[in-house]
Scaffold this active site. Structure first.
Site, PDB file in Angstrom:
ATOM      1  N   HIS A  75      47.095  49.508  56.165  1.00 42.04           N
ATOM      2  CA  HIS A  75      46.666  48.819  57.435  1.00 42.04           C
ATOM      3  C   HIS A  75      45.324  48.987  57.709  1.00 42.04           C
ATOM      4  O   HIS A  75      44.805  49.955  57.684  1.00 42.04           O
ATOM      5  CB  HIS A  75      47.530  49.666  58.446  1.00 42.04           C
ATOM      6  CG  HIS A  75      49.113  49.471  58.279  1.00 42.04           C
ATOM      7  ND1 HIS A  75      50.072  48.470  58.952  1.00 42.04           N
ATOM      8  CD2 HIS A  75      49.992  50.394  57.503  1.00 42.04           C
ATOM      9  CE1 HIS A  75      51.014  48.638  58.660  1.00 42.04           C
ATOM     10  NE2 HIS A  75      51.381  49.753  57.702  1.00 42.04           N
ATOM     11  N   LEU A  76      44.449  47.865  57.920  1.00 39.43           N
ATOM     12  CA  LEU A  76      43.422  47.925  58.015  1.00 39.43           C
ATOM     13  C   LEU A  76      42.773  47.851  59.260  1.00 39.43           C
ATOM     14  O   LEU A  76      41.845  47.935  59.776  1.00 39.43           O
ATOM     15  CB  LEU A  76      42.416  46.915  57.247  1.00 39.43           C
ATOM     16  CG  LEU A  76      42.716  47.045  55.588  1.00 39.43           C
ATOM     17  CD1 LEU A  76      41.921  45.763  54.571  1.00 39.43           C
ATOM     18  CD2 LEU A  76      42.025  48.363  55.063  1.00 39.43           C
ATOM     19  N   ASN A 107      50.084  43.509  60.918  1.00 41.86           N
ATOM     20  CA  ASN A 107      50.429  44.158  62.402  1.00 41.86           C
ATOM     21  C   ASN A 107      49.039  44.532  62.953  1.00 41.86           C
ATOM     22  O   ASN A 107      48.885  45.772  63.569  1.00 41.86           O
ATOM     23  CB  ASN A 107      51.277  45.186  62.528  1.00 41.86           C
ATOM     24  CG  ASN A 107      50.748  46.690  61.704  1.00 41.86           C
ATOM     25  OD1 ASN A 107      49.999  46.286  60.672  1.00 41.86           O
ATOM     26  ND2 ASN A 107      51.497  47.571  61.968  1.00 41.86           N
ATOM     27  N   ASP A 318      50.850  53.079  52.219  1.00 44.89           N
ATOM     28  CA  ASP A 318      51.063  52.929  53.912  1.00 44.89           C
ATOM     29  C   ASP A 318      49.930  53.541  54.670  1.00 44.89           C
ATOM     30  O   ASP A 318      50.262  54.129  55.786  1.00 44.89           O
ATOM     31  CB  ASP A 318      52.612  53.211  54.236  1.00 44.89           C
ATOM     32  CG  ASP A 318      53.039  52.880  55.624  1.00 44.89           C
ATOM     33  OD1 ASP A 318      52.117  51.989  55.976  1.00 44.89           O
ATOM     34  OD2 ASP A 318      54.108  53.162  56.038  1.00 44.89           O
ATOM     35  N   GLY A 337      52.487  57.040  61.872  1.00 42.44           N
ATOM     36  CA  GLY A 337      51.499  56.374  60.681  1.00 42.44           C
ATOM     37  C   GLY A 337      50.654  57.611  60.263  1.00 42.44           C
ATOM     38  O   GLY A 337      50.405  58.747  61.088  1.00 42.44           O
TER      39      GLY A 337
HETATM   40  O1  DOR Z   1      54.257  54.951  60.275  1.00 47.95           O
HETATM   41  C1  DOR Z   1      54.022  53.504  60.314  1.00 47.95           C
HETATM   42  N1  DOR Z   1      52.736  53.310  60.696  1.00 47.95           N
HETATM   43  N2  DOR Z   1      55.011  52.874  59.951  1.00 47.95           N
HETATM   44  C2  DOR Z   1      54.803  51.595  59.825  1.00 47.95           C
HETATM   45  O2  DOR Z   1      55.569  50.702  59.543  1.00 47.95           O
HETATM   46  C3  DOR Z   1      53.561  50.706  60.619  1.00 47.95           C
HETATM   47  C4  DOR Z   1      52.390  51.703  60.739  1.00 47.95           C
HETATM   48  C5  DOR Z   1      51.147  51.299  61.358  1.00 47.95           C
HETATM   49  O3  DOR Z   1      50.787  50.412  61.560  1.00 47.95           O
HETATM   50  O4  DOR Z   1      50.803  52.327  61.984  1.00 47.95           O
END
Ligand code: DOR
Length: 438
Positions: A75-76, A107, A318, A337
Site C-alpha cells: 500500500h503506497l 485502496n 502487505d 496494518g
Molecule cells: O491490515 C491491513 N491493512 N489489511 C488490509 O487488508 C488493508 C491494509 C491497509 O490498507 O491498511
C-alpha cells in the site's frame, strides 16, 4: 568487446536464479541497464574488471546475487494519504528491502478504479527507486456494488484487480469480475473475509480474544471466502489469487483447489508465518493489529507448510503504513496494518531459511519468478537481455530492526527491536544502484 563498456560488474557472488535453474558462483555483467552476460569464466572476469573503475565493480564474494525482488502486495497511500507514504518514499523503502518491483493496492483516496488514477500513479512512479505496477479496483470505489471499468484499467496498465482491504461480498459481482479478468488474462486478487462473520472484529477469534475481551474474527470467515472464490474461479475458468493467507483452513482450500486443477494461487505475509495472536495481550501494541489478524500457532504452522509444499506461491509484505497518531490509540481503535517492505527479507531468512523450511532458491522463487509469472510482469529473472534489476544479499549479516532506519514514512512495525539475519547489500534497478547498505 572492451570491459570498459560495462555499466557495472558484480563479481564473485553466488548467483541464484530459480527461473533459469541457476545457482553457482558467477559474475554478472550489466550494460545499458540490461543483463549482458553471466559467466563463470574467472579469466574473463579478471580481464574485464581490470579495465573498469572501482565504482563500476561490486565485489559480491560471500553474497547472493538474485533477481530484483518483487513484492506483489503493498500500500503506497498516494494519492490521498501522503502523510503515511508516498510512491517515492514507499519505493525507497522497497529498495532498502531489496525489492525492485512493487504492486500497489488500489485502496487510496481516490480509489484506483479509473484510468486517470492508474496513470497518475504510474507517472509518479517514474521518479521512484522501484518499478511500480498498479492493481486496479474490482468495484467502483471498492464499495462492492458495481464493477469498475476493468477493460479501461487494464488499458491504462493495471496488472490485476482487487478490492483489497475488503471482500467482494456479492458473489454475482465477483463472478463477473472473474469473467472480465479472464478476458484480459489477469488475476483477481481476493481479500478473502466474509464480512458478516468478521463484523466488528479487531483480532482473531480464539482463546486469546475471549481472554482479552475483544471481538474476534473467526478463521472460518477467511475459509468460506476462499472456498467461494475458488469455486467461482473454477466455474468461470478464471484466475483467482488469494491475498495474505492466514488460516490453516485457507491453506487447505488452496491446496485442494490446485490438486483439482483450478487456477488458484496464493501469497503469505511474514507476520502470518512469524507471529500469533498470543502476542497481542502482552503489550497491546497496535502494530499487531492487522487484517487478516494474527492467528494461532496451528495456523502459523499451516502457513509455513503451505509455503514449503508450494501451495503458497508467493511471499508478499502487505506493507500498510499508518500515521503515528492513528496507531497511538487503544488497540481496538487503531487502523489495521503494519509496514513490511524493510523487514520481509530478514524474516524470510531468519524464520524460514535458518529454521530449515525453505532453501534460498525456493524463497527467492516466491519473491521473484512466481509473482512475475502470476501477474505477467517483466523481470523476476536474470535472463540475458532482461532489465538489470538485481538484489545482492549478505545472507549472514546480523542486524537489529530499528525504527530510525526505516525509509518508509511510517514506523508501524511490530518487529522493531528484533534481531534478524540476512540483509540487502545492494539493490540495483535497471543497472543503477538505488540502495546500498553502508
Ligand atoms: O491490515 C491491513 N491493512 N489489511 C488490509 O487488508 C488493508 C491494509 C491497509 O490498507 O491498511
Amino acid at each position: 568487446m572492451s570491459g570498459v563498456d560495462y555499466d557495472l560488474v558484480i563479481t564473485g557472488g553466488r548467483v541464484i536464479d530459480p527461473a533459469l535453474g541457476f545457482g553457482r558462483e558467477a559474475d554478472v555483467y550489466i550494460k545499458a541497464g540490461k543483463i549482458d552476460e553471466i559467466t563463470t569464466d574467472v579469466d574473463k572476469s579478471a580481464r574485464a574488471v581490470a579495465k573498469l573503475p572501482g565504482d563500476k565493480i561490486i565485489d559480491a564474494s560471500g553474497s547472493l546475487v538474485v533477481p530484483g525482488l518483487i513484492d506483489m502486495h503493498v500500500h503506497l497511500r498516494e494519492p490521498g494519504r501522503e502523510d503515511k507514504e508516498t510512491i517515492v518514499s514507499g519505493c525507497r523503502a522497497a529498495a532498502a528491502g531489496g525489492f525492485t518491483s512493487v504492486c500497489c493496492m488500489p485502496n487510496t483516496d481516490p480509489v484506483i478504479d479509473n484510468q486517470e488514477t492508474v496513470k497518475f500513479v504510474l507517472s509518479r512512479a517514474e521518479e521512484a527507486d522501484a518499478n511500480v505496477y498498479v492493481i486496479g479496483a474490482i468495484t467502483k470505489m471498492s464499495k462492492g456494488r458495481e464493477l469498475a471499468e476493468i477493460g479501461d484499467l487494464v488499458k491504462a496498465g493495471a496488472v490485476a484487480i482487487s478490492d483489497d482491504g475488503g471482500f467482494v461480498q456479492n458473489p454475482e459481482i465477483m463472478r463477473r469480475a472473474l469473467e472480465y479478468a479472464r478476458m484480459f488474462d489477469i488475476p483477481v486478487i481476493s481479500h478473502a473475509e466474509d464480512r458478516f462473520l468478521s463484523a466488528g472484529a479487531v483480532m482473531n477469534e480464539s482463546f486469546q480474544s475471549s481472554r482479552l475481551g475483544m471481538k474476534g474474527s473467526p478463521a472460518v470467515a477467511e475459509v468460506i471466502a476462499v472456498l467461494r472464490d475458488i469455486k467461482l474461479a473454477e466455474f468461470v475458468g478464471g484466475r483467482v489469487h488469494i491475498a495474505h493467507v492466514s488460516t490453516a483452513g485457507a491453506v487447505g482450500a488452496v491446496r485442494a483447489a490446485k490438486a483439482e486443477g483450478v487456477y488458484a494461487t496464493a501469497e503469505a505475509c511474514p507476520h502470518h508465518f512469524t507471529l500469533t495472536d498470543e502476542e497481542i495481550g502482552k503489550e497491546f501494541s497496535t502494530s499487531l493489529r492487522v487484517n487478516p489478524p494474527l492467528r494461532t500457532q496451528k495456523d502459523v504452522e499451516a502457513v509455513i507448510e503451505g509455503l514449503v509444499d508450494g501451495t503458497i506461491d508467493c511471499i508478499a509484505s502487505d506493507h500498510a503504513p499508518h500515521a503515528e497518531e492513528e496507531k497511538d490509540v487503544e488497540f481496538d481503535q487503531a487502523p489495521p496494518g503494519m509496514i513490511g517492505l524493510e523487514t520481509t527479507l530478514g524474516l524470510v531468512k531468519t524464520r524460514l531459511i535458518d529454521r530449515g523450511y525453505l532453501n534460498w532458491a525456493d524463497a527467492i522463487r516466491k519473491m521473484t519468478y512466481n509473482p512475475a509469472r502470476i501477474l505477467k510482469l517483466p523481470g523476476g529473472t536474470l535472463e540475458i537481455g532482461s532489465a538489470a534489476d538485481i538484489t545482492v544479499i549478505d545472507p549472514e549479516y546480523r542486524w537489529t530492526v530499528s525504527e530510525k532506519k526505516f525509509r518508509s514514512k511510517s514506523k508501524n512495525s511490530p518487529f522493531v527491536g528484533w534481531k534478524l539475519k540476512g540483509k540487502v547489500e545492494y539493490t540495483i534497478l535497471g543497472g543503477r544502484v538505488v540502495f546500498q547498505n553502508k
